[in-house]
Design a protein around this motif. Structure first.
Motif, PDB file in Angstrom:
ATOM      1  N   GLY A  23      -3.846  -5.365  -6.314  1.00  8.52           N
ATOM      2  CA  GLY A  23      -4.488  -6.306  -7.112  1.00  8.52           C
ATOM      3  C   GLY A  23      -5.441  -7.207  -6.116  1.00  8.52           C
ATOM      4  N   THR A  24      -6.173  -8.103  -6.736  1.00 12.47           N
ATOM      5  CA  THR A  24      -7.141  -9.036  -6.048  1.00 12.47           C
ATOM      6  C   THR A  24      -6.254  -9.891  -5.229  1.00 12.47           C
ATOM      7  N   GLN A  25      -6.697  -9.856  -3.756  1.00 10.17           N
ATOM      8  CA  GLN A  25      -5.764 -10.750  -2.847  1.00 10.17           C
ATOM      9  C   GLN A  25      -6.939 -11.265  -1.701  1.00 10.17           C
ATOM     10  N   THR A  26      -6.408 -12.019  -1.024  1.00  9.16           N
ATOM     11  CA  THR A  26      -7.035 -12.525   0.358  1.00  9.16           C
ATOM     12  C   THR A  26      -6.080 -12.428   1.216  1.00  9.16           C
ATOM     13  N   LEU A  27      -6.662 -11.804   2.643  1.00  9.49           N
ATOM     14  CA  LEU A  27      -5.807 -11.784   3.953  1.00  9.49           C
ATOM     15  C   LEU A  27      -6.560 -12.839   4.716  1.00  9.49           C
ATOM     16  N   SER A  28      -5.639 -14.018   4.988  1.00  8.80           N
ATOM     17  CA  SER A  28      -6.222 -15.062   5.742  1.00  8.80           C
ATOM     18  C   SER A  28      -5.640 -15.582   6.711  1.00  8.80           C
ATOM     19  N   GLY A  29      -5.782 -16.299   7.674  1.00  9.57           N
ATOM     20  CA  GLY A  29      -4.988 -16.903   8.875  1.00  9.57           C
ATOM     21  C   GLY A  29      -5.940 -16.656   9.999  1.00  9.57           C
ATOM     22  N   THR A  30      -4.957 -16.644  10.993  1.00  7.44           N
ATOM     23  CA  THR A  30      -5.971 -16.189  12.490  1.00  7.44           C
ATOM     24  C   THR A  30      -5.030 -14.913  13.101  1.00  7.44           C
ATOM     25  N   GLY A  31      -4.759 -13.999  12.454  1.00 10.39           N
ATOM     26  CA  GLY A  31      -4.092 -13.021  13.026  1.00 10.39           C
ATOM     27  C   GLY A  31      -4.844 -11.594  12.969  1.00 10.39           C
ATOM     28  N   GLN A  32      -4.024 -10.548  13.205  1.00 11.60           N
ATOM     29  CA  GLN A  32      -4.797  -9.447  13.620  1.00 11.60           C
ATOM     30  C   GLN A  32      -3.955  -8.308  12.902  1.00 11.60           C
ATOM     31  N   VAL A  33      -4.305  -7.259  12.491  1.00 14.28           N
ATOM     32  CA  VAL A  33      -3.794  -5.907  11.871  1.00 14.28           C
ATOM     33  C   VAL A  33      -4.295  -4.823  13.074  1.00 14.28           C
ATOM     34  N   VAL A  34      -3.188  -4.373  13.829  1.00 16.53           N
ATOM     35  CA  VAL A  34      -3.482  -3.470  14.876  1.00 16.53           C
ATOM     36  C   VAL A  34      -3.032  -2.052  14.007  1.00 16.53           C
ATOM     37  N   MET A  35      -4.082  -1.051  14.116  1.00 17.19           N
ATOM     38  CA  MET A  35      -3.898   0.359  13.603  1.00 17.19           C
ATOM     39  C   MET A  35      -3.563   1.193  14.962  1.00 17.19           C
ATOM     40  N   ALA A  36      -2.499   1.561  15.374  1.00 18.99           N
ATOM     41  CA  ALA A  36      -2.188   2.466  16.407  1.00 18.99           C
ATOM     42  C   ALA A  36      -1.369   3.557  16.144  1.00 18.99           C
ATOM     43  N   GLY A  37      -0.570   3.962  17.309  1.00 23.00           N
ATOM     44  CA  GLY A  37       0.500   4.986  16.910  1.00 23.00           C
ATOM     45  C   GLY A  37      -0.259   6.479  17.406  1.00 23.00           C
ATOM     46  N   SER A  38       0.456   7.469  16.913  1.00 26.46           N
ATOM     47  CA  SER A  38      -0.250   8.867  17.368  1.00 26.46           C
ATOM     48  C   SER A  38      -0.067   9.790  16.349  1.00 26.46           C
ATOM     49  N   GLY A  39      -0.578  10.989  16.562  1.00 25.83           N
ATOM     50  CA  GLY A  39      -0.880  11.780  15.404  1.00 25.83           C
ATOM     51  C   GLY A  39      -2.210  12.293  15.355  1.00 25.83           C
ATOM     52  N   GLY A  40      -2.630  13.196  14.552  1.00 25.77           N
ATOM     53  CA  GLY A  40      -4.134  13.911  14.623  1.00 25.77           C
ATOM     54  C   GLY A  40      -4.784  13.304  13.318  1.00 25.77           C
ATOM     55  N   TYR A  41      -4.559  12.675  12.449  1.00 26.99           N
ATOM     56  CA  TYR A  41      -5.281  12.305  11.181  1.00 26.99           C
ATOM     57  C   TYR A  41      -5.469  10.846  11.170  1.00 26.99           C
ATOM     58  N   ASP A  42      -6.435  10.415  10.700  1.00 27.89           N
ATOM     59  CA  ASP A  42      -6.791   8.952  10.714  1.00 27.89           C
ATOM     60  C   ASP A  42      -5.896   8.301   9.425  1.00 27.89           C
ATOM     61  N   TYR A  43      -5.452   8.975   8.508  1.00 27.18           N
ATOM     62  CA  TYR A  43      -4.853   8.747   7.378  1.00 27.18           C
ATOM     63  C   TYR A  43      -3.470   8.052   7.796  1.00 27.18           C
ATOM     64  N   TYR A  44      -2.931   8.299   8.933  1.00 29.03           N
ATOM     65  CA  TYR A  44      -1.615   8.169   9.434  1.00 29.03           C
ATOM     66  C   TYR A  44      -1.516   6.566   9.193  1.00 29.03           C
ATOM     67  N   ASN A  45      -2.554   5.789   9.683  1.00 28.79           N
ATOM     68  CA  ASN A  45      -2.785   4.427   9.581  1.00 28.79           C
ATOM     69  C   ASN A  45      -3.470   3.911   8.658  1.00 28.79           C
ATOM     70  N   ARG A  46      -3.181   3.207   7.485  1.00 29.53           N
ATOM     71  CA  ARG A  46      -4.085   2.910   6.521  1.00 29.53           C
ATOM     72  C   ARG A  46      -3.759   1.618   6.120  1.00 29.53           C
ATOM     73  N   LEU A  47      -5.005   0.898   5.982  1.00 36.98           N
ATOM     74  CA  LEU A  47      -4.869  -0.473   5.109  1.00 36.98           C
ATOM     75  C   LEU A  47      -5.510  -0.016   3.750  1.00 36.98           C
ATOM     76  N   TYR A  48      -4.679  -0.114   2.613  1.00 34.43           N
ATOM     77  CA  TYR A  48      -4.924   0.420   1.574  1.00 34.43           C
ATOM     78  C   TYR A  48      -5.264  -0.428   0.336  1.00 34.43           C
ATOM     79  N   LEU A  49      -6.225  -0.326  -0.318  1.00 30.05           N
ATOM     80  CA  LEU A  49      -6.630  -1.226  -1.539  1.00 30.05           C
ATOM     81  C   LEU A  49      -6.046  -0.486  -2.792  1.00 30.05           C
ATOM     82  N   ASN A  50      -5.178  -0.888  -3.277  1.00 24.36           N
ATOM     83  CA  ASN A  50      -4.731  -0.182  -4.419  1.00 24.36           C
ATOM     84  C   ASN A  50      -4.637  -0.959  -5.787  1.00 24.36           C
ATOM     85  N   GLY A  51      -5.479  -0.451  -6.724  1.00 26.23           N
ATOM     86  CA  GLY A  51      -5.515  -0.841  -8.051  1.00 26.23           C
ATOM     87  C   GLY A  51      -6.914  -0.878  -8.423  1.00 26.23           C
ATOM     88  N   THR A  52      -7.482  -0.146  -9.477  1.00 21.42           N
ATOM     89  CA  THR A  52      -8.781  -0.302  -9.889  1.00 21.42           C
ATOM     90  C   THR A  52      -9.390  -1.490 -10.281  1.00 21.42           C
TER      91      THR A  52
END
Length: 170
Positions: A23-52
């Protein structure tokens, strides 16, 4: 969601990590989302917008960086913060249906892949610097591309540039 700290996604070949927005949202504040880890595919870390038809607004004090995907089906991303590919040899892909960049999207060490289309607009800055790679995919015009700040690195046109009514100065 107000984020005044760090969320770290550490996906791997045995387990993906998603940060879902439903659903419609705002990510606000003064923070960070760190997409890290291991693996071969970029879909292992996903910020996913879900909802038509949903919209995620990333506030001006938020930084999303690392490698992975910012994606979703028929969705809208409004970026007022910073989205940065900063992991050498890895890719951060931004591919919602509609993207409005009012902040910064850049590649400083890794590859930033932008899938541009009819719903793309950029009143902010798209950048690439030494060690970074910027892939411009989809169909774009110089008008929708907006400000491109290149202080090194590589820019690849992986889509189609419609330059029918403007002059491209290289």
């Amino acid at each position: 969601l107000v984020l005044n700290g760090t969320i770290t996604l550490t996906g791997s070949s045995s387990s993906s990590r998603y940060l879902y927005f439903l659903g419609t949202q705002t990510l606000s504040g003064t923070g960070q989302v760190v997409m890290a880890g291991s693996g071969g595919y970029d879909y292992y870390n996903r910020l996913y917008l879900n909802g038509t038809g949903m919209t995620l607004t990333v506030g001006s004090g938020i930084t999303i960086h690392g490698w992975g995907q910012v994606s979703g089906g028929s969705t809208t991303l409004v970026n007022q913060g910073t989205i940065r590919a900063d992991v050498s040899g890895r890719t951060l892909t931004v591919s919602p249906t509609v993207v409005s960049n009012e902040g910064t999207m850049d590649a400083t060490e890794g590859t930033l892949s932008l899938s541009m289309g009819a719903g793309w607009s950029n009143s902010g800055t798209i950048g690439v610097s030494d060690g970074g790679v910027l892939n411009l995919g989809g169909t774009l015009t110089l008008e929708t591309l907006g400000v491109l700040d290149r202080s090194g690195g590589t820019v690849n046109l992986t889509g189609t540039l419609d330059n029918s009514v403007t002059t491209l100065v290289l």
